[in-house]
Scaffold this active site. Structure first.
Site, mmCIF file in Angstrom:
data_model
loop_
_atom_site.group_PDB
_atom_site.id
_atom_site.type_symbol
_atom_site.label_atom_id
_atom_site.label_comp_id
_atom_site.label_asym_id
_atom_site.label_seq_id
_atom_site.Cartn_x
_atom_site.Cartn_y
_atom_site.Cartn_z
ATOM 1 N N ASN A 52 23.232 58.787 -21.374
ATOM 2 C CA ASN A 52 21.971 58.802 -22.130
ATOM 3 C C ASN A 52 21.693 60.142 -22.794
ATOM 4 O O ASN A 52 22.172 61.168 -22.304
ATOM 5 C CB ASN A 52 20.812 58.481 -21.178
ATOM 6 C CG ASN A 52 20.616 56.978 -21.028
ATOM 7 O OD1 ASN A 52 20.770 56.240 -21.992
ATOM 8 N ND2 ASN A 52 20.272 56.553 -19.831
ATOM 9 N N HIS A 108 17.803 52.168 -26.996
ATOM 10 C CA HIS A 108 17.746 51.930 -25.557
ATOM 11 C C HIS A 108 16.762 52.974 -25.040
ATOM 12 O O HIS A 108 17.124 54.102 -24.713
ATOM 13 C CB HIS A 108 19.126 52.131 -24.920
ATOM 14 C CG HIS A 108 19.089 52.184 -23.400
ATOM 15 N ND1 HIS A 108 18.588 51.171 -22.624
ATOM 16 C CD2 HIS A 108 19.483 53.150 -22.532
ATOM 17 C CE1 HIS A 108 18.690 51.501 -21.347
ATOM 18 N NE2 HIS A 108 19.227 52.707 -21.264
ATOM 19 N N GLY A 148 33.496 60.298 -15.596
ATOM 20 C CA GLY A 148 32.199 60.345 -14.927
ATOM 21 C C GLY A 148 32.200 59.302 -13.822
ATOM 22 O O GLY A 148 31.970 58.122 -14.079
ATOM 23 N N SER A 159 26.539 51.234 -24.861
ATOM 24 C CA SER A 159 25.989 50.086 -24.107
ATOM 25 C C SER A 159 24.627 49.689 -24.672
ATOM 26 O O SER A 159 24.218 48.529 -24.546
ATOM 27 C CB SER A 159 25.889 50.405 -22.622
ATOM 28 O OG SER A 159 25.085 51.546 -22.424
ATOM 29 N N ASP A 216 18.713 46.226 -21.472
ATOM 30 C CA ASP A 216 17.331 45.826 -21.778
ATOM 31 C C ASP A 216 17.281 44.334 -22.111
ATOM 32 O O ASP A 216 16.339 43.625 -21.728
ATOM 33 C CB ASP A 216 16.805 46.650 -22.965
ATOM 34 C CG ASP A 216 17.163 48.118 -22.819
ATOM 35 O OD1 ASP A 216 16.321 48.893 -22.375
ATOM 36 O OD2 ASP A 216 18.334 48.458 -23.107
ATOM 37 N N ARG A 259 17.417 42.519 -18.945
ATOM 38 C CA ARG A 259 16.113 42.567 -18.260
ATOM 39 C C ARG A 259 15.130 41.585 -18.913
ATOM 40 O O ARG A 259 14.371 40.897 -18.218
ATOM 41 C CB ARG A 259 15.560 44.001 -18.322
ATOM 42 C CG ARG A 259 16.324 44.973 -17.423
ATOM 43 C CD ARG A 259 15.977 46.423 -17.706
ATOM 44 N NE ARG A 259 16.651 47.308 -16.756
ATOM 45 C CZ ARG A 259 16.860 48.607 -16.970
ATOM 46 N NH1 ARG A 259 16.472 49.171 -18.105
ATOM 47 N NH2 ARG A 259 17.460 49.335 -16.049
HETATM 48 N N1 LIG Z 1 23.270 53.234 -20.783
HETATM 49 C C1 LIG Z 1 22.513 52.868 -19.771
HETATM 50 O O1 LIG Z 1 21.904 51.790 -19.802
HETATM 51 C C2 LIG Z 1 22.418 53.785 -18.589
HETATM 52 C C3 LIG Z 1 21.874 53.351 -17.371
HETATM 53 C C4 LIG Z 1 21.818 54.250 -16.318
HETATM 54 C C5 LIG Z 1 22.259 55.551 -16.481
HETATM 55 N N2 LIG Z 1 22.768 55.952 -17.684
HETATM 56 C C6 LIG Z 1 23.247 57.299 -17.934
HETATM 57 O O2 LIG Z 1 24.604 57.421 -17.478
HETATM 58 C C7 LIG Z 1 24.877 58.788 -17.187
HETATM 59 C C8 LIG Z 1 25.455 58.895 -15.784
HETATM 60 O O3 LIG Z 1 24.478 58.514 -14.830
HETATM 61 P P1 LIG Z 1 24.821 58.547 -13.266
HETATM 62 O O4 LIG Z 1 23.640 57.988 -12.558
HETATM 63 O O5 LIG Z 1 26.171 57.966 -13.038
HETATM 64 O O6 LIG Z 1 24.892 60.114 -13.016
HETATM 65 P P2 LIG Z 1 25.743 60.853 -11.890
HETATM 66 O O7 LIG Z 1 25.190 62.227 -11.818
HETATM 67 O O8 LIG Z 1 25.786 60.033 -10.650
HETATM 68 O O9 LIG Z 1 27.231 60.890 -12.492
HETATM 69 C C9 LIG Z 1 27.600 61.642 -13.597
HETATM 70 C C10 LIG Z 1 28.971 62.209 -13.310
HETATM 71 O O10 LIG Z 1 29.438 62.893 -14.484
HETATM 72 C C11 LIG Z 1 30.251 63.959 -14.014
HETATM 73 N N3 LIG Z 1 30.401 64.939 -15.081
HETATM 74 C C12 LIG Z 1 29.459 65.734 -15.636
HETATM 75 N N4 LIG Z 1 30.005 66.497 -16.585
HETATM 76 C C13 LIG Z 1 31.321 66.176 -16.658
HETATM 77 C C14 LIG Z 1 32.398 66.627 -17.448
HETATM 78 N N5 LIG Z 1 32.235 67.561 -18.381
HETATM 79 N N6 LIG Z 1 33.604 66.072 -17.234
HETATM 80 C C15 LIG Z 1 33.795 65.121 -16.291
HETATM 81 N N7 LIG Z 1 32.801 64.662 -15.511
HETATM 82 C C16 LIG Z 1 31.575 65.181 -15.695
HETATM 83 C C17 LIG Z 1 29.499 64.504 -12.807
HETATM 84 O O11 LIG Z 1 30.349 65.251 -11.941
HETATM 85 C C18 LIG Z 1 28.985 63.213 -12.158
HETATM 86 O O12 LIG Z 1 29.851 62.741 -11.149
HETATM 87 C C19 LIG Z 1 23.545 59.524 -17.371
HETATM 88 O O13 LIG Z 1 23.492 60.107 -18.644
HETATM 89 C C20 LIG Z 1 22.521 58.409 -17.255
HETATM 90 O O14 LIG Z 1 21.293 58.717 -17.867
HETATM 91 C C21 LIG Z 1 22.871 55.093 -18.721
#
Ligand SMILES: NC(=O)c1ccc[n+]([C@@H]2O[C@H](COP(=O)([O-])OP(=O)(O)OC[C@H]3O[C@@H](n4cnc5c(N)ncnc54)[C@H](O)[C@@H]3O)[C@@H](O)[C@H]2O)c1
Length: 310
Positions: A117, A172, A7, A140, A145, A148
């Site tokens: 998430n 979270h 990702g 994570s 949080d 923050r």
């Molecule tokens: N844990 C945290 O504190 C926290 C904070 C922010 C975001 N997030 C979560 O992290 C995740 C990613 O967020 P983001 O802003 O980077 O999103 P994003 O859309 O920018 O990136 C996600 C990526 O995953 C790729 N992807 C999707 N399905 C895939 C697969 N089967 N195989 C390979 N790649 C795949 C997509 O092509 C994309 O590039 C979301 O679920 C978001 O809610 C978590």
């Protein structure tokens, strides 16, 4: 240590950038089904390398994860304005069914670090899909949080957030629990420090900080569509604890034998992190209100996890 990232969107690339800036990884491999995106992110980040570290940053395929010590999974869909993290569940569970097997086929000894998430449920799902011990599947969780919380407390008290020892526990997300009752500044209980500093933590101050922590993501998403720098740094911090066997205490999510009377639930408490993953769970002393809230958070997460078959 070699680090794989599945990702290469905002969170994956922010974590790769933070790892590079801090010189934590010897090699970073970015995998995304959007191969052009993975390639572009790797190239862009690799252009920062000559300024800071000797990290090899490249795009690749799952096969390139061979030898990775940690694989971050940040694949999935990001939270949209007004959407809860829990509403993302169905879509991201399907992504994990595609991803986890391929990661482990190449890197069976890697520790999985989950960011997608709703992160607690995704950690539970990754644990079930992988068959790994819970100590090797780390979400994570509330690391962000907690950051923050410390940041807002530090700002109010005019003290470095690094000197604030306070944790956010449980989910979270909306049911998370800010552990006010055991927060410390240096070696002094928070309330005592606040009185000494002439900055009392009144109910109004507490409510404002609570809301600031709880709704931070909504505010950022409204302004710029996604959150990524904070979590990118948080993920890099967890990888650092593993890569250097630092035995740091960090609030992260993992399937926990028992929390608030709920068995085998993925949620956050402070844990000791080292080279083999989670070495110890710390059970914080909480007041009655916090204890009830944490048990409620754990129950909600467990019920939700049970609703997702693997
Ligand atoms: N844990 C945290 O504190 C926290 C904070 C922010 C975001 N997030 C979560 O992290 C995740 C990613 O967020 P983001 O802003 O980077 O999103 P994003 O859309 O920018 O990136 C996600 C990526 O995953 C790729 N992807 C999707 N399905 C895939 C697969 N089967 N195989 C390979 N790649 C795949 C997509 O092509 C994309 O590039 C979301 O679920 C978001 O809610 C978590």
């Amino acid at each position: 240590m070699k680090v794989g990232i599945v990702g290469a969107g905002m969170v994956g690339s922010a974590s790769a950038y933070a790892l590079t800036m801090l010189g934590i990884a010897s090699e970073i491999v970015l995998v995304d089904y959007n191969t052009d995106l993975a390639q572009a992110q790797a190239e862009d980040i690799s252009h920062a390398v000559p300024f800071v570290s000797a990290t090899l940053v490249r795009a690749g395929h799952y096969d390139d994860f061979v030898g990775a010590g940690v694989v971050i999974i940040s694949a999935g869909v990001s939270q949209k304005p007004g959407e809860t993290r829990l509403e993302l569940l169905g879509r991201n569970a399907e992504v994990f069914r595609q991803v986890v097997d391929q990661v482990l086929a190449a890197a069976p000894n890697a520790i999985l670090l989950i960011a997608s998430n709703p992160v607690d449920i995704m950690t539970d799902i990754a644990t079930r899909l992988s068959g790994l011990a819970p100590q090797r599947v780390i979400g994570s969780g509330t690391i962000l949080d907690t950051a923050r919380f410390r940041s807002l407390l530090g700002r109010y008290l005019e003290i470095s957030p690094q000197s604030v020892h306070a944790y956010v526990l449980g989910e979270h997300g909306d049911s998370e629990v800010l552990a006010w009752s055991n927060a410390m500044v240096g070696a002094v209980p928070l309330m005592s420090f606040a009185e000494q500093a002439g900055k009392p933590v009144t109910n109004a101050v507490r409510s404002e900080i609570d809301a600031g922590v709880r709704h931070a993501a909504d505010k950022i998403i409204k302004g710029k569509g996604a959150t990524y720098y904070g979590i990118g740094a948080g993920l890099a911090r967890i990888v650092k604890a593993i890569a250097s066997d630092q035995r740091d205490v960090l609030s992260v999510s993992s399937v926990t034998a028992e929390l608030g009377g709920v068995k085998n639930v993925a949620a956050s408490v402070p844990r000791v992190i080292g080279s083999s993953g989670i070495l110890m769970d710390l059970v914080p002393d909480l007041d009655e209100t916090e204890r009830i809230a944490l048990a409620k958070s754990a129950r909600m997460l467990k019920d939700l996890a049970l609703s997702v078959p693997c």
